[in-house]
Design an enzyme around this catalytic site. Structure first.
Site, PDB file in Angstrom:
ATOM      1  N   LYS A 283     -12.139  36.052  56.504  1.00  0.00           N
ATOM      2  CA  LYS A 283     -11.762  35.518  55.192  1.00  0.00           C
ATOM      3  C   LYS A 283     -13.022  35.486  54.329  1.00  0.00           C
ATOM      4  CE  LYS A 283      -8.864  31.831  53.381  1.00  0.00           C
ATOM      5  NZ  LYS A 283      -7.764  30.915  53.719  1.00  0.00           N
ATOM      6  N   GLU A 370       5.976  21.825  57.890  1.00  0.00           N
ATOM      7  CA  GLU A 370       6.397  20.604  57.206  1.00  0.00           C
ATOM      8  C   GLU A 370       7.564  19.927  57.904  1.00  0.00           C
ATOM      9  OE1 GLU A 370       5.706  23.493  55.724  1.00  0.00           O
ATOM     10  OE2 GLU A 370       4.066  23.045  54.337  1.00  0.00           O
ATOM     11  N   ARG A 398      10.723  22.162  52.566  1.00  0.00           N
ATOM     12  CA  ARG A 398      10.869  22.737  53.905  1.00  0.00           C
ATOM     13  C   ARG A 398      11.436  21.726  54.906  1.00  0.00           C
ATOM     14  NH1 ARG A 398       7.871  27.498  55.285  1.00  0.00           N
ATOM     15  NH2 ARG A 398       8.892  28.933  53.866  1.00  0.00           N
TER      16      ARG A 398
END
Ligand SMILES: Cc1ncc(C[n+]2csc(CCOP(=O)(O)OP(=O)(O)O)c2C)c(N)n1
Length: 637
Positions: A283, A370, A398
């Site tokens: 990343k 979630e 969610r």
């Protein structure tokens, strides 16, 4: 001007690029990304990390026809640059400009508008199966998913289904060891173990031994894959979880080496059945500060790229609602050992990092899960704890069924902190948190609050922790000051009168109280005395204040940064209807039945008539006949 990028109208041209040109293109893309960040906040480190993967994919497949979904979609910038959007790239995340996520209205190369993580494998499997049924089965189907999104529950539902259906499907797992924060959980450890696979580490001898046992018969590609699989099996624990599910595992491979990625993509193209290609990337790759601090550079504030160094621009220091939420949570955790806090991979966004460090035993990062976080909190509440679930309003969606069944139905004292409620600005429709008042207030037992400022926040979190039923708080991505005047303590179901006006009342919910106050000032300058009430609660709602406002003042305007349908104003109308109050002088301001595009939050509020000027305008329109002259005067403006 970027020599190669500026000439790419359509990604199919990449198939004729040489390896050298593709590498040159990678440099140009990184340059464009750095330039973009010089004047605005945008997703950065994730995009730097997928440049080579993106180019390899577009040079091997033809996604005008083949199917490609970037899971979540925050890493889609390189894809946008090579699919005809280079010349518009400067408009990224501005109103009317390019969206920071996939957008089918912009390009045929973006299939779904997404921003929530984890659904790519399911939707790609659906496309695959749909294409097969409609006679379009020659289209390749590719889902690219990050290791942060990968632990989402829905991914396992999809893998389970894919393994069973045996459909031809390529899942590219982009493993950079990061979610926004460092990834967590058992799957993270599993992927770490896969990285020790000799294919990746270069310990080739053990593999070579294993490969000699595989007969050299049949199609060369099939043979190579068989060898890879056998090597993995013999070697060294790799990928068996997926293999046992019926998904061929290949990798890990170096995701920054375009030639290597292309070779593997060509190879898996010929495979039947579902394949998971494990690609290792970094990343922030190619810009050292981002590679060193990918958490900060996930969505950094604007900076200048000074020869590979990031020179940060000065930013304002005013505190936002999230700061006060985090302070209130910390205070509760300091006060009682029973208080715990959960985040679903948003430790940084929720500003919980110092709480994580101070209370490692009572801080829980579930990863991007979630629904699990909410059910997990319900378990803790049943065990006698006081869990606080800190999840953005949009992502709480969610966990809707867990909010219903595991929490509300059991009447458990779980506190829901719904951050980023309202218009989130440049992220756009996938991220605006505008549905929560409607969906939370439906549940029996649920308290729904909206702090108007920092003072309310502290007291509401306190009330929520003391309360014996579930409570939710919603607050925006905006700075939070202190409302003026002598404040009254927060009491369950009670609104707060900030100014009582003779001519009308604005009943404002949470984030827009300050705009309502500014509207009242504007109107006072014009001779209309309109009061402002800080609603504080959408449920239980303050019936008394509604009676007073309708009975004693000329009109009532409700204001909310939320969908009108089912929202706070609807709750007021329900009271009026149930209690037989006249409703002709009630007006509701909020978001009509439409998705709101991306743009600066203030711009969006103004467009929707939710800024001070818009609220004042609505008051003039509804002001009773006695103010008719006044109304006339202003209608023509
Ligand atoms: C359902 C959901 N929860 C939370 C988020 C917020 N979020 C956006 S990107 C991200 C990290 C994704 O990590 P990964 O998939 O590994 O991609 P990377 O940025 O590392 O390339 C998170 C948590 C989201 N988009 N969707």
């Amino acid at each position: 001007m970027h020599k190669l990028l500026s000439k790419i109208d359509s990604a199919d041209s990449l198939s004729s690029f040489s390896l050298g040109q593709l590498n040159e293109l990678a440099d140009e893309i990184r340059d464009v990304l750095c330039n973009l960040l010089s004047d605005r906040t945008a997703h950065f480190a994730s995009n730097l990390g997928v440049v080579e993967l993106c180019l390899a994919l577009h040079s091997v497949f033809d996604f005008r026809r083949d199917r490609l979904i970037w899971d979540t979609g925050h890493q889609i910038y390189p894809h946008k640059l090579v699919t005809g959007r280079y010349h518009k790239f400067k408009t990224m995340r501005t109103k009317g400009g390019l969206m920071g996520y996939p957008n089918p209205h912009e390009s045929q190369y973006d299939i779904f508008m997404t921003g929530h993580a984890g659904s790519s494998v399911s939707t790609m499997l659906g496309l695959r199966s749909g294409d097969d049924l409609t006679g379009e089965g020659d289209r390749y189907a590719v889902a690219v998913i990050g290791d942060g999104a990968f632990p989402s529950g829905i991914v396992y539902e999809a893998l389970n289904n894919a393994g069973g259906m045996k459909k031809k499907l390529l899942i590219v797992l982009n493993d950079n060891r990061m979610s926004i924060c460092p990834r967590v959980g058992g799957m993270a450890d599993y992927l770490d173990r896969l990285r020790t696979n000799p294919f990746y580490t270069g310990l080739k001898t053990e593999i070579a031994k294993a490969l000699t046992k595989v007969p050299l018969l049949g199609d060369p590609t099939e043979r190579l894959l068989a060898q890879l699989r056998e090597g993995i099996k013999a070697g060294l624990h790799g990928g068996m979880l997926f293999e046992d599910l019926g998904i061929r595992y290949i990798g890990p491979i170096d995701g920054h080496n375009i030639a290597v990625v292309r070779k593997y993509l060509q190879m898996v193209k010929t495979q039947e059945g579902p394949v998971l290609l494990h690609v290792v990337t970094e990343k922030g790759h190619g810009f050292q500060p981002a590679a060193e601090d990918p958490v900060f550079f996930h969505t950094p504030p604007a900076f200048e790229n000074n020869n590979g160094k990031a020179i940060h621009k000065k930013k304002g220091s005013s505190k936002v609602f999230t700061d006060f939420a985090s302070e209130a949570i910390r205070a509760q955790m300091q006060r009682s050992d029973q208080v715990t806090v959960m985040t679903a991979a948003m430790c940084q966004g929720n500003k919980l990092e110092s709480i994580r460090d101070e209370f490692p035993d009572r801080f829980f990062d579930t990863g991007i899960c979630e629904s699990h976080a909410v059910a997990f909190a319900a378990g803790q509440a049943k065990a006698g704890l006081r869990p606080i679930v800190d999840i953005y309003s949009t992502f709480m969606q969610r966990s809707y069924d867990q909010v219903f069944q595991e929490v509300a139905l059991q009447n458990l004292p779980v506190v829901f902190m719904m951050d980023r409620a309202g218009l989130t600005g440049p992220d756009g429709p996938t991220h605006h948190g505008v549905f929560d008042i409607g969906y939370m207030r439906l549940f029996p037992n649920m308290v729904v609050m909206a702090p108007g400022d920092a003072h309310d926040m502290t007291q509401m979190v306190d009330l929520a922790i003391q309360h014996s039923s579930p409570c939710s708080l919603r607050y925006p991505k905006a700075s939070a000051g202190e409302l003026p005047g002598n404040r009254t303590p927060v009491k369950l179901g009670k609104a707060e009168v900030l100014h009582w006006g003779q001519d009308g009342t604005i009943l404002a919910c949470g984030s827009l109280v300050t705009e309502a106050l500014a509207a009242s000032v504007l109107l006072r300058g014009e001779g209309l005395d309109v009061g402002v009430v800080n609603a504080r609660f959408a449920k239980p709602i303050d019936r008394e204040i509604i009676h007073r406002a309708i009975g004693d003042t000329g009109f009532l305007v409700t204001v909310e940064e939320s969908m009108l349908m089912g929202g706070f104003g609807s709750a007021v109308l329900e009271v009026a209807s149930e209690d037989g109050l006249a409703s002709e002088n009630i007006r509701r301001l909020g978001i009509p039945d439409q998705f709101v595009e991306h743009g600066d939050r203030d711009e969006l509020l103004a467009d929707l008539g939710l800024d001070a000027a818009g609220i004042a305008r609505a008051c003039r329109m509804v002001a009773p006949a006695s103010n008719a002259d006044h109304k006339q005067q202003h209608v023509v403006r």
